[in-house]
Design a protein around this motif. Structure first.
Motif, PDB file in Angstrom:
ATOM      1  N   GLU B  82       0.825  -1.211   0.000  1.00 16.29           N
ATOM      2  CA  GLU B  82       0.000   0.000   0.000  1.00 16.29           C
ATOM      3  C   GLU B  82       0.858   1.260   0.000  1.00 16.29           C
ATOM      4  OE1 GLU B  82      -4.168  -1.225   2.158  1.00 16.29           O
ATOM      5  OE2 GLU B  82      -2.550  -0.462   3.408  1.00 16.29           O
ATOM      6  N   CYS B 125       0.886   2.196   7.363  1.00 16.18           N
ATOM      7  CA  CYS B 125       0.367   2.174   6.005  1.00 16.18           C
ATOM      8  C   CYS B 125      -0.374   3.482   5.742  1.00 16.18           C
ATOM      9  CB  CYS B 125      -0.556   0.975   5.825  1.00 16.18           C
ATOM     10  SG  CYS B 125      -2.214   1.257   6.452  1.00 16.18           S
ATOM     11  N   HIS B 127      -3.328   4.094   5.493  1.00 22.27           N
ATOM     12  CA  HIS B 127      -4.535   4.226   6.296  1.00 22.27           C
ATOM     13  C   HIS B 127      -4.221   4.443   7.762  1.00 22.27           C
ATOM     14  CE1 HIS B 127      -5.359   1.588   2.804  1.00 22.27           C
ATOM     15  NE2 HIS B 127      -6.391   2.402   2.662  1.00 22.27           N
TER      16      HIS B 127
HETATM   17 ZN    ZN Z   1      -3.766   0.126   4.855  1.00 21.32          ZN
END
Ligand code: ZN
Ligand code: GTP
Ligand code: MG
Ligand code: ZN
Lengths: 658, 225
Positions: B82, B125, B127
């Motif tokens: 990612e 990541c 997110h």
């Molecule tokens: Zn993620």
């Protein structure tokens, strides 16, 4: 920057054409000036030149060549409008030789453009300008080998001292008279890219001013203007299929990287760097102070205080205006009155030239006694500031604040120039990147940036009343900020990014400051004087036919509505021609003592917000289109009166008497 | 170990539920006749010795020690993928997760480490979830900072080579490319306020945070702070 100067003129017909092309701020215009002996503006910031200028270069008795100066551009894919002007000249102007002017100390970054120009198939000469600065930073170049390696003539110059110019001239002649053999070689890209280039190039069937190879490369980079040039190609569909696929951005990046790698290889081979001399250190320190978020502010205040308030306001608008005004009133006007009285008696013809509204006693006096000293002192101060390289640093300093009103720091340059002449400044908005920013900057120039002449008059009028000056500054400043704030939200489009190269600080040369001020003054007066004379004549005609009274009566409504005496109406009528002309009218009224403090303040505010002048309106029309120009005018005039009206009411509501 | 995509998903879910959300979540029990992907994945894991029935209700499976190790690597690869997609390839945020799933299989063991190093041993990541560290990270994090990071996150004085330049939208030449700001060139950040000031060769460029954030540099050794 020299608006009004046309494109390539007719007198160049039949002459061979030499184009000066290159990155911004590398000294193209300075070279143009030494090669042709004429003068175009040279300043120390990128984006000085926004249009093409032409001149003639004579070599010996029998060679005459046309030389064209172009705006700076970073690459053949233009981003701003003035870059597009330059690029169009290269791709469609059919030069006989291109002088690619580079900053010698930044050869590595600029050489890729040389490769692109060579790809055009046109003869190129590489000019290593700013050679003095290159030597100063400890670099040495093996020019003979560089020339051999590149396969084009290379000449080193120092445009401001003239060093190397004779050599450059002879290289130009050598090329133009066919004595230099270009080997026609170009720097290959990787096999894969070469394959793609050849694929597009062989589809090009029409005749173009530059090589199919260059057009193919630009097409692969998915350059919109190149695709427009190819619109008439019979195989357009296939070209588009090859060029405009999804990988075009990747192709642009790869081609750029390959060019850059080739440039780096060449420079590493022939450039040696010795330990740096430490001479430029204080400049670097000063530069850091100028862009320091805290220390930058007192420096800005100092520049404004000495440059604007003391020099332009105090010396120009105060001392010089007084001197020349007194001279006119005591010496010129009585003489003129007497002369025309002797000639025409006291009839209408006398009024045309002399008396209260005469072309000479009013028009010429305003221009020479009031406008001239102020504008001249402004341009002197501004030229010095320009030549140091302060403006790009100011741009960086104010970028964040400007973003709030929808502009980027770049807009500092047209906006400050607007204090000198908003007509010039409106043309300079070309250097702004997005349409939205250009519209907004043009609008703010038309609305809330007073020109120096007006500013000078107002400062002189309000010199004794700091409170009045403060309220005036606050009102106009607030209008500027609010208009920008609303414009940012109402005008569609994305806000601009800020990106600007900071040139090194340089010491202004007295000669350049003088010549630049002089050319700007000549230009300014060519624009102003006819208008002043015309305005006087129109007013005379109006008085003769009674139309003047009608107009005055018409204007007297909004004037009185804003709380001013009807006697101030003529000043506003002049203001429609030029707002500084109107300000000069106020000057007369205030001296006669017919305006109260509040009225003077309100009148000053209204006139400041007026459209600057007919010429500025015409330029807005040309650069932004007629609807935009008329829309702005339709908004600004009523709005100016509205602000005056509001201010007057607020003042009386608060019981303020100035 | 060659696991199916569904098995990867199951491992990741197990990791997230049990390790990050603090739940007690078990894989559905393996039953030979079920064709639900989750159940298939569970039996695949059980066969590989990664999962076994535990004390949880309803015969739900739990991961074995070997299974935990595999889950950790799975999550790590997914989130590194990612990061790679977000930072280097500039894939839109909304589709990063989905792409990450497909991409993680590419990050086989050797590649995983070099990607991690390229990205400067990121700890989270896009997110915001944490990436389990790998062996490379222990030594890398002692440098304390990512190796490749946008100029807008550098400190004045940092210098390095441009690793890549993110461009906002497709089509035509990007402004920074046109200006000659290209991967491979050495830049130095001189100032961050009032705008970013960048030294490139003998020139200085001022730019706002948005543009500076598009230029990603690989910090030079010893030159950073
Ligand atoms: Zn993620
Ligand atoms: N020391 C030194 N300064 C130079 C030389 N050539 C030009 N300059 C200075 O460099 C600055 C830029 O010169 P210009 O001629 O305006 O540059 P330009 O390439 O026309 O710039 P744009 O019109 O903005 O593209 C000015 O301050 C010049 O005085 C040179 O050879 N040596
Ligand atoms: Mg120029
Ligand atoms: Zn790591």
């Amino acid at each position: 920057m020299d608006c009004g100067r046309g494109g390539p003129a007719g007198r160049l017909d039949g002459k061979k054409k030499v184009f000066l092309v290159g990155n911004p701020n590398v000294g193209k215009s300075a070279l143009f000036n030494v090669l042709t002996g004429s003068y175009v503006t040279v300043s120390n910031y990128p984006g000085t030149t926004v249009d093409v200028s032409s001149g003639v270069m004579r070599v010996g008795g029998h060679h005459e060549y046309a030389v064209l100066d172009t705006p700076g551009m970073y690459s053949l894919c233009s981003i701003t409008e003035e870059e597009a002007v330059a690029r169009r000249m290269v791709l469609m102007g059919r030069p006989d030789v291109i002088l690619h002017v580079v900053d010698a100390k930044n050869l590595e970054r600029m050489l890729p453009l040389t490769f692109q120009l060579v790809e055009s198939g046109l003869p190129v000469i590489l000019v290593l300008n700013l050679y003095d600065e290159m030597l100063g930073s400890g670099m040495r170049l093996d020019i003979a080998h560089l020339e051999h390696d590149l396969g084009v003539p290379v000449a080193q110059t120092v445009a401001v001292s003239g060093a190397g110019i004779e050599n450059l001239r002879s290289r130009i002649v050598e090329v133009l008279e066919g004595k230099y053999q270009y080997d026609g070689q170009h720097r290959p890209y990787t096999a894969e890219m070469e394959g793609r280039i050849a694929g597009v190039a062989k589809l090009l069937k029409n005749e173009h001013p530059v090589s199919p190879r260059l057009l193919a490369i630009l097409a692969l980079q998915n350059d919109r203007e190149t695709m427009a040039m190819l619109a008439a190609e019979p195989e357009l569909g296939k070209i588009q299929a090859l060029a405009c696929d999804a990988s075009s951005r990747e192709a642009a990046m790869r081609l750029s990287r390959e060019r850059q790698a080739a440039a780096t290889a060449v420079v590493e081979e022939w450039l040696t760097v010795q330990p740096r001399e430490k001479a430029g250190r204080w400049k670097e320190a000063l530069s850091r102070l100028m862009i320091h978020p805290v220390w930058g502010l007192p420096i800005l205040a100092g520049v404004l205080w000495f440059g604007l308030y003391k020099f332009v306001g105090g010396f120009g608008a105060g001392t010089m205006v007084d001197l020349i005004e007194t001279f006119f009133e005591n010496r010129v006007n009585p003489g003129v009155d007497a002369f025309f009285a002797g000639l025409f008696g006291s009839g209408a013809l006398f009024d045309l030239f002399a008396g209260e509204y005469g072309v000479v006693t009013l028009g010429v006096r305003y221009a020479v006694a009031i406008i001239f000293p102020i504008v001249a002192s402004f341009f002197i101060a501004f030229s010095i500031i320009e030549d140091t390289g302060y403006l790009p640093r100011l741009a960086m300093l104010v970028d964040k604040a400007f973003k709030l009103i929808g502009l980027s720091g770049r807009a500092v340059i047209p906006i400050t120039l607007g204090f000198g002449c908003s007509t010039m400044a409106t043309v300079v908005t070309r250097t702004l990147e997005s349409t939205k920013e250009r519209i907004l900057a043009t609008f703010l120039l038309a609305l809330a940036i007073p020109c120096s002449a007006q500013l000078g008059v107002l400062m002189a009028l309000m010199a004794g009343h700091p409170g009045m000056l403060a309220v005036w500054g606050f009102t106009v400043g607030l209008t500027f900020v609010l208009a920008g704030f609303l414009g940012k939200r109402l005008i569609p489009g994305e806000d601009a990014d800020f990106f600007m190269e900071l040139p090194p600080l340089r010491l202004p040369s007295a000669l350049n400051v003088f010549t630049k001020t002089y050319t700007r003054m000549v230009w300014y007066f060519k624009e102003v004087l006819p208008l002043f004379v015309l305005a006087s004549a129109v007013i005379w005609l109006g008085r003769l036919t009674g139309l003047f009274d009608v107009l005055i009566r018409l204007i007297s409504y909004p004037v009185q509505w804003a709380g001013l005496p009807a006697g101030a109406s003529p000043a506003f009528l002049y203001g429609f021609f030029r707002r500084d002309f109107g300000a000069a009218g106020l000057f007369d009224l205030a001296k006669a003592g017919t305006l109260s403090g509040n009225a003077l303040l309100v009148a000053a505010v209204i006139l400041t917000l007026f459209i600057p002048c007919v010429a500025q309106f015409a330029v807005t029309w040309k650069e932004r289109g007629k609807w935009m120009a008329m829309g702005m005018a339709a908004f600004i005039f009523p709005f100016a009166f509205f602000v005056g009206f509001a201010l007057n009411h607020i003042l009386s509501f608060l019981g303020v008497v100035l | 170990m060659n696991l199916s995509e569904a098995a990867h998903e199951a491992l990741e879910r197990y990791w997230i539920e049990n390790k990050e959300r603090g739940q007690r979540w078990g894989l559905p029990p393996s039953s030979p006749d079920s064709s639900a992907p989750e159940a298939l994945a569970a039996s695949e894991l059980a066969e590989g010795g990664l999962a076994a029935p535990g004390p949880l209700a309803g015969q739900a499976l739990e991961l074995t020690a070997k299974g935990w190790e595999e889950a950790r690597r799975c999550v790590r690869r997914h989130r590194l993928a990612e990061r790679l997609l977000a930072d280097v390839l500039d894939v839109k945020k909304e589709i990063i997760h989905e792409w990450g799933c497909r991409f993680e299989h590419v990050l086989q063991d050797g590649v995983e480490e070099s990607i991690c190093t390229l990205l400067g041993h990121p700890s989270s990541c896009p997110h915001g979830r944490s990436i389990p560290p790998g062996p490379c990270c222990a030594e890398g994090r002692s440098h304390a900072r990512r190796l490749v990071l946008p100029l807008s996150e550098c400190e004045p004085g940092d210098a390095g080579k441009i690793a890549f330049v993110k461009s906002p939208d497709a089509g035509g030449m990007d402004k920074l490319t046109a200006m000659g700001i290209l991967p491979g060139q050495t830049v130095k950040l001189l100032k961050k306020t009032p705008a970013h000031l960048v030294q490139l060769g003998e020139s200085q460029f001022a730019m706002d945070k948005g543009l500076a954030g598009r230029i990603h540099v690989r910090l030079g050794r010893g030159e950073g702070k």
